[in-house]
Enzyme design. Structure first.
Site, PDB file in Angstrom:
ATOM      1  N   LYS A 162      -3.904 -17.445 -14.199  1.00 58.17           N
ATOM      2  CA  LYS A 162      -4.265 -18.859 -14.022  1.00 58.17           C
ATOM      3  C   LYS A 162      -5.478 -18.966 -13.099  1.00 58.17           C
ATOM      4  CE  LYS A 162      -0.788 -21.035 -16.162  1.00 58.17           C
ATOM      5  NZ  LYS A 162      -1.012 -21.959 -17.284  1.00 58.17           N
ATOM      6  N   ASP A 190      -6.294 -18.445 -18.211  1.00 56.92           N
ATOM      7  CA  ASP A 190      -6.006 -19.851 -18.515  1.00 56.92           C
ATOM      8  C   ASP A 190      -6.621 -20.739 -17.445  1.00 56.92           C
ATOM      9  OD1 ASP A 190      -5.069 -22.282 -19.344  1.00 56.92           O
ATOM     10  OD2 ASP A 190      -2.946 -21.735 -19.334  1.00 56.92           O
ATOM     11  N   GLU A 218      -8.145 -19.631 -22.174  1.00 54.65           N
ATOM     12  CA  GLU A 218      -7.370 -20.774 -22.633  1.00 54.65           C
ATOM     13  C   GLU A 218      -7.871 -22.063 -21.984  1.00 54.65           C
ATOM     14  OE1 GLU A 218      -3.245 -19.752 -22.484  1.00 54.65           O
ATOM     15  OE2 GLU A 218      -2.585 -21.826 -22.605  1.00 54.65           O
ATOM     16  N   ASP A 243      -5.220 -25.245 -25.882  1.00 56.24           N
ATOM     17  CA  ASP A 243      -3.828 -25.519 -25.502  1.00 56.24           C
ATOM     18  C   ASP A 243      -3.630 -27.030 -25.388  1.00 56.24           C
ATOM     19  OD1 ASP A 243      -1.271 -25.598 -24.565  1.00 56.24           O
ATOM     20  OD2 ASP A 243      -1.650 -24.631 -22.646  1.00 56.24           O
ATOM     21  N   LYS A 267       3.035 -25.086 -28.699  1.00 56.95           N
ATOM     22  CA  LYS A 267       4.184 -25.222 -27.796  1.00 56.95           C
ATOM     23  C   LYS A 267       5.096 -26.286 -28.373  1.00 56.95           C
ATOM     24  CE  LYS A 267       1.738 -24.006 -23.548  1.00 56.95           C
ATOM     25  NZ  LYS A 267       1.061 -24.541 -22.336  1.00 56.95           N
TER      26      LYS A 267
HETATM   27 MG    MG Z   1      -2.193 -23.215 -21.024  1.00 60.11          MG
END
Ligand code: MG
Length: 361
Positions: A162, A190, A218, A243, A267
């Protein structure tokens, strides 16, 4: 076999370490869990996390959507009629994708159980094992390096880092982690919408110049900034994964046709469950685009629904299903087995989960 009731409860599970992204910090899984009961006593389980900063869904909104809108339209319907159930579910209320996802997975669980098969086999059955990455939260560089090395020591071969809070300093984070874990570990990045388009191109190009060998980046820019996504995707070599920009099948078509991403992160909490996620799989297959199966901060129940879909469909070539790996304990019985990045699918019926602690009887 008819749907008799939908029961709603909650589950709390502490995390091993706080989950930090460019958008939020979370200390524990604190989710809604549901149980759909049929008139012959079969049950299907579902779960939804309140990911307000991404989906807009809160615990209160999830409960109200299920209790006041979804349940009244489903109770009394035949479990065998999945198509009719899905039309009713998605027609019962606009948006509220997390509430829909919880009910959708419980219905698929119940349906697969009625067929006596594990869900991944009902959905396509591509493989019995899925490899997931593990998320490394954003923080000081030495802490991120330490967390990355611990994950590799545990057996994870794919890390999702992240970033997105500090511009070019993010490159230093990835460089330090790459140097620490070596070349054999797959690294994903991400940004959680943390950069603007020009900044993203500069940062990703810098990572390319340093040969950091990044599997994908991402969501570099804001979810609604499709022009920005397209700008970045067309200017870097590293694959860009959409995403937050892709919730629905319609979003997937738009993103792919614009060339606004190379890959799509599916997701269940964004699509509203498996039924809509399957549409994205089909669209991606048509266009030759690969997908990742992701999750929010969910426990093993909801993540297992995603794992069953990932195991079922070949177009899902990557998995970011690390929710159970981030939880301090596993309060469930049954289901897929999660061990050091490998998810071994259950061969028992449905999602495989046989006990959810808040539903005892
Ligand atoms: Mg993500």
């Amino acid at each position: 076999m008819k749907i008799q009731s939908i029961e709603i409860s909650e589950i709390q599970i502490p995390l091993v370490t706080p989950f930090r992204t460019a958008l939020r910090t979370v200390e524990a899984v604190d989710d809604i869990v549901i149980r759909v009961v049929s008139d012959d006593g079969q049950v299907g389980y579902g779960e939804a996390p309140p990911t307000a900063v991404i989906t807009g869904d809160t615990k209160g909104s999830i409960v109200a959507a299920i209790r006041d809108f979804i349940a009244p339209t489903l109770i009394g319907r035949e479990v065998d009629d999945m198509d009719g159930l899905m039309q009713a579910l998605h027609g019962s209320i606009l948006k509220n994708t997390s509430a829909k996802a919880a009910v959708d997975m419980a219905l698929y669980d119940l349906y697969a159980k009625s067929l006596g098969k594990p869900l991944y086999k009902v959905l396509g059955g591509a493989r019995a094992q899925v490899e997931t990455d593990l998320t490394i939260s954003v923080g000081p560089i030495d802490e991120m390096v330490k967390d990355s090395l611990a994950a590799v020591a545990e057996g994870y071969r794919v890390l999702k880092i992240k970033v997105g809070k500090e511009g070019l300093a993010d490159v230093e984070r990835i460089k330090a982690i790459r140097e620490a874990v070596g070349e054999d570990i797959t690294i994903r990045v991400d940004a959680n919408q943390g950069w603007n388009a020009k900044e993203a191109v500069r940062i990703i190009s810098a990572m390319e110049d340093l040969n950091l060998n990044i599997d994908l980046v991402e969501q570099p820019v804001k979810a609604h900034d499709l022009a920005g996504m397209q700008y970045v995707t067309s200017r870097v070599y590293t694959p860009i994964l959409a995403d937050e920009s892709v919730f629905s099948a319609e979003d997937a078509i738009r993103i792919i046709q614009m060339g606004a991403a190379d890959l799509i992160n599916i997701k269940l909490m964004k699509t509203g469950g498996i039924y809509e996620a399957l549409k994205i799989c089909s669209i991606a297959e048509i266009y030759g685009v690969q997908c990742m199966m992701g999750c929010m901060l969910e426990s093993k129940l909801a993540v297992s629904a995603g794992a069953h879909l990932a195991a079922a469909r070949g177009v899902i070539t990557r998995a970011d299903l690390d929710g159970p790996g981030l939880c301090k304990e596993d309060p469930y019985e049954g289901g897929p087995v999660y061990h050091a990045g490998l998810i071994q699918m259950n061969e028992t019926p449905g999602l495989g989960i046989t006990k959810v602690p808040c539903f005892n009887s």
